[in-house]
Motif scaffolding. Sequence first.
Motif, PDB file in Angstrom:
ATOM      1  N   MET A 150       1.187  -1.888   0.137  1.00 41.49           N
ATOM      2  CA  MET A 150      -0.722   0.421  -0.206  1.00 41.49           C
ATOM      3  C   MET A 150       0.737   1.144   0.002  1.00 41.49           C
ATOM      4  O   MET A 150       1.994   1.263   0.498  1.00 41.49           O
ATOM      5  N   LYS A 151       0.977   2.382  -1.017  1.00 41.62           N
ATOM      6  CA  LYS A 151       1.308   3.647  -1.290  1.00 41.62           C
ATOM      7  C   LYS A 151       0.897   4.540  -1.823  1.00 41.62           C
ATOM      8  O   LYS A 151      -0.123   4.559  -1.967  1.00 41.62           O
ATOM      9  N   LYS A 152       1.244   5.593  -1.451  1.00 43.77           N
ATOM     10  CA  LYS A 152       0.159   7.096  -1.535  1.00 43.77           C
ATOM     11  C   LYS A 152       1.046   7.001  -2.817  1.00 43.77           C
ATOM     12  O   LYS A 152       2.218   6.958  -3.332  1.00 43.77           O
ATOM     13  N   GLU A 153       0.225   7.689  -3.603  1.00 47.41           N
ATOM     14  CA  GLU A 153       0.389   7.557  -5.080  1.00 47.41           C
ATOM     15  C   GLU A 153       0.547   8.817  -5.905  1.00 47.41           C
ATOM     16  O   GLU A 153      -0.799   9.686  -5.648  1.00 47.41           O
ATOM     17  N   ALA A 154       1.114   9.566  -6.702  1.00 52.63           N
ATOM     18  CA  ALA A 154       1.069  10.549  -7.344  1.00 52.63           C
ATOM     19  C   ALA A 154       0.226  10.176  -9.091  1.00 52.63           C
ATOM     20  O   ALA A 154       0.557   9.920  -9.165  1.00 52.63           O
ATOM     21  N   PRO A 155      -0.412  11.556  -9.285  1.00 50.29           N
ATOM     22  CA  PRO A 155      -0.976  10.764 -10.376  1.00 50.29           C
ATOM     23  C   PRO A 155      -0.367  11.187 -11.537  1.00 50.29           C
ATOM     24  O   PRO A 155       0.542  12.440 -11.377  1.00 50.29           O
ATOM     25  N   LYS A 156      -0.435  10.387 -12.267  1.00 53.90           N
ATOM     26  CA  LYS A 156       0.075  10.394 -13.618  1.00 53.90           C
ATOM     27  C   LYS A 156      -0.573  10.044 -15.287  1.00 53.90           C
ATOM     28  O   LYS A 156      -1.826  10.207 -14.885  1.00 53.90           O
ATOM     29  N   GLU A 157      -0.372  10.872 -16.331  1.00 57.29           N
ATOM     30  CA  GLU A 157      -0.512  10.606 -17.147  1.00 57.29           C
ATOM     31  C   GLU A 157      -0.674   9.707 -18.352  1.00 57.29           C
ATOM     32  O   GLU A 157      -0.169   8.506 -17.930  1.00 57.29           O
ATOM     33  N   SER A 158      -2.310   9.129 -18.560  1.00 54.60           N
ATOM     34  CA  SER A 158      -2.883   8.306 -19.001  1.00 54.60           C
ATOM     35  C   SER A 158      -2.093   7.871 -20.772  1.00 54.60           C
ATOM     36  O   SER A 158      -2.138   8.672 -21.023  1.00 54.60           O
ATOM     37  N   LYS A 159      -1.961   6.727 -20.757  1.00 52.31           N
ATOM     38  CA  LYS A 159      -1.374   6.012 -22.517  1.00 52.31           C
ATOM     39  C   LYS A 159      -2.467   5.477 -22.620  1.00 52.31           C
ATOM     40  O   LYS A 159      -2.827   4.396 -22.328  1.00 52.31           O
ATOM     41  N   ASN A 160      -2.749   5.414 -23.325  1.00 53.96           N
ATOM     42  CA  ASN A 160      -3.719   5.048 -24.789  1.00 53.96           C
ATOM     43  C   ASN A 160      -3.308   3.540 -25.371  1.00 53.96           C
ATOM     44  O   ASN A 160      -2.672   3.684 -25.745  1.00 53.96           O
ATOM     45  N   LYS A 161      -3.718   2.368 -24.851  1.00 48.50           N
ATOM     46  CA  LYS A 161      -3.684   1.127 -25.146  1.00 48.50           C
ATOM     47  C   LYS A 161      -4.991   0.010 -25.196  1.00 48.50           C
ATOM     48  O   LYS A 161      -5.980   0.523 -25.059  1.00 48.50           O
ATOM     49  N   LYS A 162      -4.334  -0.991 -26.210  1.00 39.32           N
ATOM     50  CA  LYS A 162      -5.400  -1.280 -27.392  1.00 39.32           C
ATOM     51  C   LYS A 162      -6.231  -2.056 -25.755  1.00 39.32           C
ATOM     52  O   LYS A 162      -5.198  -3.163 -25.573  1.00 39.32           O
ATOM     53  N   GLU A 163      -7.623  -2.137 -25.719  1.00 36.26           N
ATOM     54  CA  GLU A 163      -8.183  -3.079 -24.184  1.00 36.26           C
ATOM     55  C   GLU A 163      -8.357  -4.374 -24.959  1.00 36.26           C
ATOM     56  O   GLU A 163      -9.366  -4.581 -26.079  1.00 36.26           O
ATOM     57  N   LYS A 164      -8.602  -4.901 -24.831  1.00 28.61           N
ATOM     58  CA  LYS A 164      -9.182  -6.894 -24.597  1.00 28.61           C
ATOM     59  C   LYS A 164     -10.293  -6.392 -24.956  1.00 28.61           C
ATOM     60  O   LYS A 164     -10.209  -5.906 -23.552  1.00 28.61           O
ATOM     61  N   ARG A 165     -11.278  -6.669 -25.720  1.00 34.06           N
ATOM     62  CA  ARG A 165     -12.432  -7.326 -25.198  1.00 34.06           C
ATOM     63  C   ARG A 165     -12.681  -9.167 -24.038  1.00 34.06           C
ATOM     64  O   ARG A 165     -12.127  -9.284 -23.770  1.00 34.06           O
ATOM     65  N   PRO A 166     -13.500  -7.825 -22.590  1.00 34.11           N
ATOM     66  CA  PRO A 166     -13.591  -8.014 -21.477  1.00 34.11           C
ATOM     67  C   PRO A 166     -14.145  -9.514 -21.716  1.00 34.11           C
ATOM     68  O   PRO A 166     -15.399  -9.947 -22.568  1.00 34.11           O
ATOM     69  N   LYS A 167     -14.135 -10.972 -20.960  1.00 32.17           N
ATOM     70  CA  LYS A 167     -14.731 -11.974 -21.215  1.00 32.17           C
ATOM     71  C   LYS A 167     -15.526 -11.831 -19.803  1.00 32.17           C
ATOM     72  O   LYS A 167     -15.819 -11.504 -19.374  1.00 32.17           O
ATOM     73  N   ASP A 168     -16.943 -12.783 -21.023  1.00 37.49           N
ATOM     74  CA  ASP A 168     -18.609 -12.935 -20.267  1.00 37.49           C
ATOM     75  C   ASP A 168     -17.775 -13.651 -18.968  1.00 37.49           C
ATOM     76  O   ASP A 168     -17.366 -14.840 -18.872  1.00 37.49           O
ATOM     77  N   PHE A 169     -19.035 -13.216 -18.133  1.00 36.58           N
ATOM     78  CA  PHE A 169     -19.132 -13.924 -16.773  1.00 36.58           C
ATOM     79  C   PHE A 169     -20.522 -13.573 -15.997  1.00 36.58           C
ATOM     80  O   PHE A 169     -21.343 -12.967 -16.496  1.00 36.58           O
ATOM     81  N   ASP A 170     -21.027 -14.498 -15.089  1.00 40.10           N
ATOM     82  CA  ASP A 170     -22.007 -14.762 -14.480  1.00 40.10           C
ATOM     83  C   ASP A 170     -21.626 -14.767 -12.523  1.00 40.10           C
ATOM     84  O   ASP A 170     -20.638 -15.143 -12.298  1.00 40.10           O
ATOM     85  N   ILE A 171     -22.634 -13.856 -11.846  1.00 36.07           N
ATOM     86  CA  ILE A 171     -22.198 -13.607 -10.088  1.00 36.07           C
ATOM     87  C   ILE A 171     -22.889 -14.905  -9.445  1.00 36.07           C
ATOM     88  O   ILE A 171     -24.348 -15.698 -10.057  1.00 36.07           O
ATOM     89  N   ASP A 172     -22.015 -15.069  -8.648  1.00 35.53           N
ATOM     90  CA  ASP A 172     -22.321 -16.544  -8.144  1.00 35.53           C
ATOM     91  C   ASP A 172     -22.853 -16.087  -7.110  1.00 35.53           C
ATOM     92  O   ASP A 172     -22.008 -15.960  -6.333  1.00 35.53           O
ATOM     93  N   TYR A 173     -24.515 -15.884  -6.323  1.00 35.53           N
ATOM     94  CA  TYR A 173     -24.605 -15.920  -5.716  1.00 35.53           C
ATOM     95  C   TYR A 173     -24.998 -16.565  -4.236  1.00 35.53           C
ATOM     96  O   TYR A 173     -25.161 -16.119  -2.891  1.00 35.53           O
ATOM     97  N   GLU A 174     -24.779 -17.197  -4.419  1.00 37.57           N
ATOM     98  CA  GLU A 174     -24.922 -18.345  -3.513  1.00 37.57           C
ATOM     99  C   GLU A 174     -23.866 -18.095  -2.101  1.00 37.57           C
ATOM    100  O   GLU A 174     -22.076 -18.783  -2.628  1.00 37.57           O
ATOM    101  N   ASN A 175     -24.010 -18.224  -1.379  1.00 40.17           N
ATOM    102  CA  ASN A 175     -22.700 -17.818  -0.263  1.00 40.17           C
ATOM    103  C   ASN A 175     -21.814 -16.611  -0.802  1.00 40.17           C
ATOM    104  O   ASN A 175     -20.632 -16.757  -0.198  1.00 40.17           O
ATOM    105  N   ILE A 176     -22.591 -15.990  -0.956  1.00 42.08           N
ATOM    106  CA  ILE A 176     -21.597 -14.824  -1.345  1.00 42.08           C
ATOM    107  C   ILE A 176     -20.941 -14.154  -0.172  1.00 42.08           C
ATOM    108  O   ILE A 176     -19.471 -13.368   0.087  1.00 42.08           O
ATOM    109  N   ASP A 177     -21.742 -13.877   0.673  1.00 40.56           N
ATOM    110  CA  ASP A 177     -21.622 -13.274   1.906  1.00 40.56           C
ATOM    111  C   ASP A 177     -19.918 -13.779   3.136  1.00 40.56           C
ATOM    112  O   ASP A 177     -19.675 -13.324   3.491  1.00 40.56           O
ATOM    113  N   GLN A 178     -20.228 -14.916   2.188  1.00 42.25           N
ATOM    114  CA  GLN A 178     -18.804 -15.477   3.085  1.00 42.25           C
ATOM    115  C   GLN A 178     -17.734 -15.803   2.162  1.00 42.25           C
ATOM    116  O   GLN A 178     -16.216 -16.091   2.626  1.00 42.25           O
TER     117      GLN A 178
END
Length: 222
Positions: A150-178
């Motif tokens: 954990m560290k304090k972060e100084a703001p940095k300039e963003s660099k435009n990079k080609k992002e990969k298509r995010p994977k599909d997923f479903d949320i498993d709600y069973e016992n999620i609070d655990q």
Amino acid sequence: DIGKVWEAAARPSSYTVAFSNHRNELWLLNVNTSRFELIEKNAHDRLTDLTWAPNAHYLAYNAHLDQSRSGIKVYDFKTKKSRYLFNPVLHDFSPSFDPSGEYLFFLGVREFRPVYNETHFDLGFPQATGAYMVSLKKEGQNPLDWAYCMKKEAPKESKNKKEKRPKDFDIDYENIDQRVFSLPVELGGYHRIAACKERVFLLRSSEVGKREDTDLYCFQFE
């Protein structure tokens, strides 16, 4: 009449925008067809902290259960239904999906460490807000088993990079609070959390109640 817009969040790779208003309503707007769809009208307070999952199938946001408690709700774009992710202890807010969709990070008031008042005999909880994460999959591992810092972060300039298509997923709600884990950071002063690849950023005030004196921190999994 859509009222006074309070917050808005564009759905990734689509023409849909989610927004909340001063009437405690949450709407979806298709900007191509100008079609409005009401998702929820909360009886207690405004709906805030709107954020989309990377696969655009889920919209997470903060919603009050009653006058004293608020939690994180998730709207499923496929089923057209929303539900609380899990029961809050007091307040859960500022949800943020990690890019993989395996975890959701959030801030919450879940731990109570009383402190004696210095001017009169009383106990209070000036430092209560913590940073947490939940595994959205049953088989999800706890990334806190890996090395981190954990560290304090100084703001940095963003660099435009080609992002990969995010994977599909479903949320498993069973016992999620655990599957809720607390990040090993000091309690108190957090306003916002944002998840990125292998790290999360946190906005934290150095003094309780002073939002104008805010620092940016980076919690990094190494």
